[in-house]
Design a protein around this motif. Structure first.
Motif, short mmCIF file in Angstrom:
data_model
loop_
_atom_site.label_atom_id
_atom_site.label_comp_id
_atom_site.label_asym_id
_atom_site.label_seq_id
_atom_site.Cartn_x
_atom_site.Cartn_y
_atom_site.Cartn_z
N ARG A 95 46.96 -0.42 57.12
CA ARG A 95 48.28 -0.30 56.49
C ARG A 95 49.13 0.74 57.21
O ARG A 95 50.29 0.49 57.55
CB ARG A 95 48.13 0.07 55.02
CG ARG A 95 49.46 0.20 54.33
CD ARG A 95 49.27 0.44 52.84
NE ARG A 95 50.53 0.83 52.26
CZ ARG A 95 50.78 2.03 51.81
NH1 ARG A 95 49.87 2.97 51.84
NH2 ARG A 95 51.96 2.31 51.29
N ASP A 96 48.55 1.92 57.45
CA ASP A 96 49.30 2.96 58.14
C ASP A 96 49.59 2.57 59.59
O ASP A 96 50.65 2.90 60.12
CB ASP A 96 48.54 4.28 58.11
CG ASP A 96 48.59 4.93 56.74
OD1 ASP A 96 49.57 4.67 56.00
OD2 ASP A 96 47.68 5.70 56.40
N ARG A 97 48.68 1.85 60.21
CA ARG A 97 48.92 1.41 61.59
C ARG A 97 50.09 0.44 61.64
O ARG A 97 50.95 0.54 62.52
CB ARG A 97 47.66 0.76 62.16
CG ARG A 97 47.81 0.44 63.62
CD ARG A 97 46.50 0.04 64.24
NE ARG A 97 46.67 -0.16 65.66
CZ ARG A 97 45.97 -1.00 66.37
NH1 ARG A 97 45.02 -1.70 65.82
NH2 ARG A 97 46.19 -1.13 67.65
N ARG A 98 50.17 -0.49 60.69
CA ARG A 98 51.32 -1.41 60.64
C ARG A 98 52.62 -0.64 60.38
O ARG A 98 53.65 -0.95 60.98
CB ARG A 98 51.10 -2.47 59.57
CG ARG A 98 50.16 -3.56 59.98
CD ARG A 98 50.20 -4.73 59.02
NE ARG A 98 49.99 -4.35 57.63
CZ ARG A 98 48.81 -4.32 57.02
NH1 ARG A 98 47.73 -4.66 57.70
NH2 ARG A 98 48.71 -3.98 55.77
N ASP A 99 52.57 0.37 59.49
CA ASP A 99 53.76 1.17 59.23
C ASP A 99 54.19 1.96 60.46
O ASP A 99 55.38 2.05 60.77
CB ASP A 99 53.51 2.12 58.06
CG ASP A 99 53.44 1.42 56.72
OD1 ASP A 99 53.72 0.19 56.68
OD2 ASP A 99 53.10 2.08 55.71
N PHE A 100 53.22 2.52 61.19
CA PHE A 100 53.55 3.27 62.40
C PHE A 100 54.13 2.34 63.46
O PHE A 100 55.07 2.72 64.17
CB PHE A 100 52.30 3.98 62.94
CG PHE A 100 52.14 5.39 62.44
CD1 PHE A 100 52.35 6.46 63.27
CD2 PHE A 100 51.76 5.63 61.14
CE1 PHE A 100 52.19 7.75 62.82
CE2 PHE A 100 51.59 6.91 60.67
CZ PHE A 100 51.81 7.98 61.52
N ILE A 101 53.57 1.16 63.61
CA ILE A 101 54.09 0.21 64.59
C ILE A 101 55.51 -0.21 64.22
O ILE A 101 56.38 -0.30 65.09
CB ILE A 101 53.15 -1.01 64.71
CG1 ILE A 101 51.84 -0.58 65.38
CG2 ILE A 101 53.80 -2.14 65.48
CD1 ILE A 101 50.77 -1.62 65.36
N SER A 102 55.77 -0.41 62.93
CA SER A 102 57.12 -0.73 62.49
C SER A 102 58.08 0.41 62.79
O SER A 102 59.20 0.20 63.28
CB SER A 102 57.14 -1.02 60.98
OG SER A 102 56.39 -2.16 60.68
N ALA A 103 57.65 1.64 62.50
CA ALA A 103 58.50 2.80 62.77
C ALA A 103 58.72 2.99 64.27
O ALA A 103 59.83 3.34 64.70
CB ALA A 103 57.88 4.06 62.16
N GLY A 104 57.70 2.74 65.08
CA GLY A 104 57.85 2.85 66.53
C GLY A 104 58.82 1.81 67.07
O GLY A 104 59.63 2.10 67.96
N ALA A 105 58.74 0.60 66.55
CA ALA A 105 59.68 -0.45 66.99
C ALA A 105 61.10 -0.10 66.57
O ALA A 105 62.05 -0.27 67.34
CB ALA A 105 59.27 -1.79 66.40
N GLY A 106 61.27 0.43 65.37
CA GLY A 106 62.60 0.84 64.91
C GLY A 106 63.15 2.01 65.70
O GLY A 106 64.34 2.05 66.03
N ALA A 107 62.29 2.97 66.03
CA ALA A 107 62.73 4.12 66.83
C ALA A 107 63.14 3.67 68.23
O ALA A 107 64.13 4.16 68.78
CB ALA A 107 61.62 5.16 66.90
#
Length: 188
Positions: A95-107
């Motif tokens: 779950r946290d890995r998916r959230d981090f990947i989403s945040a990285g893509a947004g950044a």
């Protein structure tokens, strides 16, 4: 040459693979360190040689790969980074890995276009399979930090003016330094 012999996973732009990965499809070798390093090198070589490509989509893949690497703290020890297991160990779940990947893509999207809200909207529309207010704020924070960092890095090119890219106006680098001094002085 890089896509054929070194790392075939960099042949695509990476946005479709990010969507698939966040929605639960296991894409092999998509976020490996080798893939991200070759993607960075390939993007630099392609853009600097004058090829008619845009660096935006590869930057999204690179941002997602870096964010994914942060969640794998045990593997970062093999590089030159020493992190406490308690610091990054709690993010070592799906779950946290998916959230981090989403945040990285947004950044990465925010840095590519100079638009933090655009990075948030991109992730919510295109990649995130589950929406939550906490995820939205995390993505917005990552996008804002990447936009401000890029503006500060580019301020050296424009004689201290931080507001040349995008619509956000941060003033000059001297005004930011004086605000920082004032905040430090007020805190102490």
């Amino acid at each position: 040459w890089l896509t054929v012999f070194v790392e075939p996973m960099i042949a695509a732009d990476g946005v479709a693979e990010i969507k698939a990965f966040i929605n639960g499809v296991h894409v092999r070798h998509f976020l490996k360190l080798r893939t991200i390093i070759v993607k960075i090198l390939g993007t630099i070589l392609a853009c600097s040689s004058g090829l008619v490509i845009g660096p935006e989509a590869p930057l999204i893949h690179i941002g997602a790969g870096i964010a994914s690497g942060v969640t794998r703290g045990d593997k970062l020890k093999n590089l030159c980074f020493e992190f406490s297991p308690t610091l990054l160990g709690r993010f070592h779940n799906d779950r946290d890995r998916r959230d981090f990947i989403s945040a990285g893509a947004g950044a990465a999207m925010a840095a590519a276009f100079g638009a933090p809200i655009g990075g948030v909207l991109f992730v919510l529309e295109e990649t995130a399979s589950a929406w939550s207010p906490a995820l939205t704020w995390r993505i917005f924070t990552a996008a804002l930090v990447s936009s401000v960092t890029l503006a500060l890095l580019k301020s050296g090119e424009s004689s201290g003016d931080v507001s040349t890219e995008g619509l956000l106006s941060f003033g000059t680098s001297e005004s930011i330094k004086s605000v920082r001094r004032g905040l430090v002085g007020a805190a102490s």
